[in-house]
Motif scaffolding. Structure first.
Motif, PDB file in Angstrom:
ATOM      1  N   UNK A   1       1.411 -30.088  61.039  1.00 45.27           N
ATOM      2  CA  UNK A   1       1.383 -31.471  60.999  1.00 45.27           C
ATOM      3  C   UNK A   1       1.167 -32.313  59.734  1.00 45.27           C
ATOM      4  N   UNK A   2       0.495 -31.583  58.814  1.00 45.83           N
ATOM      5  CA  UNK A   2       0.230 -32.276  57.623  1.00 45.83           C
ATOM      6  C   UNK A   2       1.368 -32.367  56.600  1.00 45.83           C
ATOM      7  N   UNK A   3       2.284 -31.229  56.472  1.00 45.12           N
ATOM      8  CA  UNK A   3       3.277 -31.062  55.760  1.00 45.12           C
ATOM      9  C   UNK A   3       4.643 -31.708  56.253  1.00 45.12           C
ATOM     10  N   UNK A   4       4.704 -31.718  57.699  1.00 48.89           N
ATOM     11  CA  UNK A   4       5.645 -32.659  58.307  1.00 48.89           C
ATOM     12  C   UNK A   4       5.452 -34.081  58.073  1.00 48.89           C
TER      13      UNK A   4
ATOM     14  N   UNK B   1      -2.600 -32.289  49.882  1.00 53.32           N
ATOM     15  CA  UNK B   1      -2.164 -33.544  48.941  1.00 53.32           C
ATOM     16  C   UNK B   1      -2.233 -33.159  47.846  1.00 53.32           C
ATOM     17  N   UNK B   2      -3.172 -32.144  47.323  1.00 50.89           N
ATOM     18  CA  UNK B   2      -2.958 -31.778  45.860  1.00 50.89           C
ATOM     19  C   UNK B   2      -2.337 -30.522  45.448  1.00 50.89           C
TER      20      UNK B   2
ATOM     21  N   UNK C   1       7.270 -22.618  51.903  1.00 60.97           N
ATOM     22  CA  UNK C   1       8.621 -23.095  52.839  1.00 60.97           C
ATOM     23  C   UNK C   1       9.809 -22.894  52.209  1.00 60.97           C
ATOM     24  N   UNK C   2       9.763 -21.431  52.246  1.00 55.82           N
ATOM     25  CA  UNK C   2      11.016 -20.405  51.959  1.00 55.82           C
ATOM     26  C   UNK C   2      12.207 -20.487  52.833  1.00 55.82           C
TER      27      UNK C   2
END
Length: 353
Positions: A204-207, A326-327, A336-337
């Motif tokens: 959810x964070x990266x999307x 975020x950092x 995310x290969x």
């Protein structure tokens, strides 16, 4: 020099455990990891020149490799974390879970049994085999049912949880049959830094940060107990130090929340950083087959007998987690290969809204 051996130490929980271990102890730690898609040695780059961390690439199904490591490094304990752990992947490809979680655990137990049997009396008494498992072996709960205790019957509902329940039974059998001094822990859902973004919170964070849909299975009311990974690592250390051989200990965060509540919280915290309406990205999709409705951990035993209780609330833990993602844009981009993108396509493409 005193040494412990950990399996799966380049994964999410293993990474956090090793970083914590090296920070708080002077004891060497041998890290055996196959480096599959979720194992990332870059997680431990800060230990590259630290002789306290000894990395060995290998498979827990390789009996010869395990026996050689035990003979060479003479560990006082084995912490077994290596496992295939994603329910959705187990639905698409269960054989990997059978091979790693059952066969791998069996071969590790066999090597440990022979190694332990040859130790001196004093070293034999102090040796421990700590098996890290999951609350998913207990099955599902109704909304008002009491939380899982250590005495709850196994009722696994996915290939993943069935394979972990099988490995738990093997560990128990090696204690009762051979006397191997084992410890088993059942943890609830972990979250925190370095978690591979196939799991709910990092996904959810990266999307959200990429402006992609936030897929919610079914109505999103599936309930889980959430445990901050650093709290889990501390609990494992306590169990290793104080736990009684043959006993099992539930490790939970005392944070029962629905998936939709988790996603709303992530959106709201991110909005404070980025000033965007992330809730608009929420998209309900077809539910996972056999999706367990609720897990809940009763962690009174470990608090009562060993004195452990989590330090983080969900509110403090999720902020630390979001801040870390975020950092660490480079870490996210690296994991995310092509394999990851292929998995996302397999699991989410074609799910009806």
């Amino acid at each position: 020099m005193s040494t412990i051996l950990i399996t799966g130490g380049a994964g999410f929980i293993g990474t956090n455990f090793i970083l914590d271990w090296v920070k708080n102890t002077d004891e060497n730690i041998v890290n055996l990891d196959k480096l599959t898609y979720a194992g990332n040695l870059h997680n431990l780059v800060s230990l590259t020149n630290n002789p306290q961390h000894i990395f060995v690439q290998g498979d827990i199904c390789d009996s010869e490799r395990i026996s050689t490591l035990l003979e060479r490094y003479q560990p006082r304990a084995i912490i077994h974390m290596a496992a295939e752990s994603h329910v959705d992947r187990s639905i698409h490809g269960p054989e990997y879970f059978i091979q790693t979680n059952i066969t791998g655990t069996f071969r590790l137990l066999e090597a440990a049994r022979h190694y332990w049997g040859d130790l001196s009396v004093s070293r034999k008494e102090n040796f421990r085999f700590l098996h890290v498992s999951t609350d998913e072996v207990f099955g599902t709960l109704t909304k008002d049912a009491p939380a899982f205790t250590e005495n709850h019957c196994f009722q696994p509902n996915s290939p993943y949880s069935a394979s972990k329940a099988s490995s738990d039974c093997l560990v128990r059998a090696y204690h009762h049959t051979y006397g191997l001094p084992v410890l088993t822990t059942h943890c609830s859902n972990n979250y925190g830094a370095y978690q591979f973004p196939e799991k709910l919170i990092p996904l959810m964070i990266v999307n959200a940060l990429a402006g992609k849909p936030l897929p919610v299975y079914g109505d999103g009311q599936q309930i889980r107990d959430w445990l901050y990974v650093n709290d889990h690592c501390q609990a494992i250390r306590v169990v290793l130090e104080k736990g009684q051989p043959g006993e099992t200990y539930n490790i939970g965060g005392w944070n029962e929340k629905s998936n939709l509540e988790i996603i709303h919280t992530i959106c709201d915290v991110l909005q404070q950083f980025q000033q965007k309406d992330y809730r608009a990205l929420i998209t309900h999709v077809a539910d996972r087959p056999g999706h367990d409705r609720r897990y809940a951990i009763n962690a009174h035993k470990i608090e009562r007998e060993l004195g452990w209780r989590p330090l983080e609330t969900f509110e403090t833990g999720i902020r630390k987690t979001i801040q870390w993602y975020l950092e660490n844009h480079d870490w996210v981009a690296e994991v995310q290969s092509g394999d990851y993108r292929k998995w996302v396509e397999i699991n989410y493409t074609g799910r009806s809204q």
